[in-house]
Scaffold this active site. Structure first.
Site, short mmCIF file in Angstrom:
data_model
loop_
_atom_site.label_atom_id
_atom_site.label_comp_id
_atom_site.label_asym_id
_atom_site.label_seq_id
_atom_site.Cartn_x
_atom_site.Cartn_y
_atom_site.Cartn_z
N HIS A 227 -33.63 45.02 55.31
CA HIS A 227 -32.68 44.93 54.21
C HIS A 227 -31.38 45.64 54.58
O HIS A 227 -31.34 46.44 55.50
CB HIS A 227 -33.27 45.49 52.91
CG HIS A 227 -33.73 46.91 53.01
ND1 HIS A 227 -34.93 47.27 53.60
CD2 HIS A 227 -33.14 48.06 52.61
CE1 HIS A 227 -35.06 48.59 53.54
NE2 HIS A 227 -33.99 49.09 52.96
N GLU B 228 -38.70 52.46 56.46
CA GLU B 228 -37.30 52.03 56.43
C GLU B 228 -37.13 50.99 57.52
O GLU B 228 -37.44 51.26 58.68
CB GLU B 228 -36.36 53.20 56.73
CG GLU B 228 -36.21 54.20 55.61
CD GLU B 228 -35.12 53.82 54.63
OE1 GLU B 228 -34.31 52.91 54.90
OE2 GLU B 228 -35.10 54.43 53.55
N CYS C 77 -25.78 57.82 52.13
CA CYS C 77 -26.29 56.52 52.56
C CYS C 77 -27.05 55.90 51.40
O CYS C 77 -27.52 56.61 50.51
CB CYS C 77 -27.17 56.65 53.78
SG CYS C 77 -28.48 57.86 53.61
N HIS D 180 -28.04 51.60 49.62
CA HIS D 180 -28.13 50.15 49.74
C HIS D 180 -27.16 49.50 48.76
O HIS D 180 -27.09 49.92 47.62
CB HIS D 180 -29.54 49.67 49.36
CG HIS D 180 -30.63 50.44 50.02
ND1 HIS D 180 -31.22 51.54 49.44
CD2 HIS D 180 -31.24 50.27 51.21
CE1 HIS D 180 -32.15 52.01 50.25
NE2 HIS D 180 -32.18 51.27 51.33
N GLU E 192 -33.89 48.78 58.27
CA GLU E 192 -32.57 48.55 57.71
C GLU E 192 -31.57 48.03 58.72
O GLU E 192 -31.59 48.41 59.89
CB GLU E 192 -32.03 49.85 57.10
CG GLU E 192 -32.88 50.32 55.93
CD GLU E 192 -32.31 51.51 55.20
OE1 GLU E 192 -32.65 51.66 54.02
OE2 GLU E 192 -31.55 52.28 55.79
N HIS F 178 -39.59 48.85 51.04
CA HIS F 178 -39.96 49.95 51.92
C HIS F 178 -41.47 49.97 52.18
O HIS F 178 -41.90 50.43 53.23
CB HIS F 178 -39.48 51.28 51.34
CG HIS F 178 -38.00 51.44 51.43
ND1 HIS F 178 -37.21 51.69 50.33
CD2 HIS F 178 -37.15 51.38 52.48
CE1 HIS F 178 -35.95 51.77 50.70
NE2 HIS F 178 -35.88 51.58 52.00
N TRP G 100 -32.51 58.20 60.80
CA TRP G 100 -31.33 57.37 61.04
C TRP G 100 -30.16 58.20 61.56
O TRP G 100 -29.34 57.70 62.31
CB TRP G 100 -30.92 56.57 59.79
CG TRP G 100 -30.54 57.40 58.62
CD1 TRP G 100 -29.29 57.88 58.29
CD2 TRP G 100 -31.41 57.86 57.59
NE1 TRP G 100 -29.34 58.61 57.14
CE2 TRP G 100 -30.64 58.61 56.68
CE3 TRP G 100 -32.78 57.71 57.34
CZ2 TRP G 100 -31.18 59.22 55.55
CZ3 TRP G 100 -33.32 58.31 56.21
CH2 TRP G 100 -32.53 59.05 55.34
N GLU H 221 -22.89 60.62 44.82
CA GLU H 221 -23.62 61.70 45.49
C GLU H 221 -22.79 62.96 45.69
O GLU H 221 -23.30 64.07 45.54
CB GLU H 221 -24.18 61.23 46.84
CG GLU H 221 -25.28 60.22 46.70
CD GLU H 221 -26.01 59.94 48.01
OE1 GLU H 221 -26.05 60.84 48.87
OE2 GLU H 221 -26.55 58.83 48.15
N TYR I 43 -32.62 49.64 62.50
CA TYR I 43 -33.67 50.59 62.88
C TYR I 43 -34.87 50.43 61.96
O TYR I 43 -34.78 49.85 60.88
CB TYR I 43 -33.15 52.03 62.85
CG TYR I 43 -33.00 52.60 61.47
CD1 TYR I 43 -33.98 53.44 60.92
CD2 TYR I 43 -31.89 52.32 60.69
CE1 TYR I 43 -33.85 53.95 59.65
CE2 TYR I 43 -31.75 52.83 59.42
CZ TYR I 43 -32.72 53.65 58.90
OH TYR I 43 -32.60 54.15 57.64
#
Length: 181
Positions: A32, A112, A67, A69, A114, A26, A159, A87, A102
């Site tokens: 990524h 970001e 969201c 990774h 991604e 980041h 996002w 979460e 984005y």
């Protein structure tokens, strides 16, 4: 913040080209792999979460259900299921509906960049948010969300602004919601 979490670096075709520690990725704006999960109830309302205030970026902002990774060696769909449980405390079937790339810079110097895989599912039962990850949750109609994005854009993650119109279009095509005029 998870100490030394690794992310999967990818090219513009989402082909893995290496790994990097998440915060370093980041800082360097390294492209990524990521994912975003959108959940609907039977009324066609979308589940939103307000990010916990201790998040390293976009703290307190509203966004999709979850969201994150995938870890190196972890399938993106498996990571989406894992994070939904971590979460929000539930599991449900998920379907990949599209992907997009984005890049967004944040006030704290992080960026970001991604390749985001977007998943959707349906869920009706109890939600038990992890307070380390989530401040609040609610279901809202897509019309209410669209209006709020227009009148209060600063309340939503970057996002989410990009993904929401595409998810709404998918939801209309699937018959989950009626098209608006």
């Amino acid at each position: 913040m998870n100490g030394t979490q690794e992310v999967i670096l990818v090219n513009e075709r989402d082909e893995p080209i290496g790994t990097m520690e998440k915060i370093e990725a980041h800082r360097k704006a390294a492209l990524h792999r990521a994912f975003s999960v959108f959940i609907f109830n039977s009324k066609g309302e979308m589940l939103l979460q307000q990010r916990a205030l201790n998040k390293y970026h976009s703290a307190g902002l509203w966004t999709n259900a979850c969201c994150s990774h995938p870890a190196p060696g972890e399938a993106t769909a498996d990571a989406a299921h894992r994070r939904l449980q971590e979460e929000l405390g539930f599991s449900t079937g998920l379907e990949k509906i599209f992907h997009f790339t984005y890049q967004t810079a944040f006030d704290n110097g992080l960026i970001e960049h991604e390749f985001d895989h977007v998943f959707a599912g349906q869920y009706e039962q109890r939600i038990t948010p992890n307070p380390e990850e989530v401040k609040d949750v609610c279901y809202k109609s897509l019309e209410d969300i669209q209006q709020s994005l227009q009148t209060h854009p600063q309340k939503y993650t970057s996002w989410f602004h990009i993904a929401f119109p595409k998810v709404k279009e998918w939801a209309v095509q699937q018959g989950l919601v009626q098209p608006t005029i």
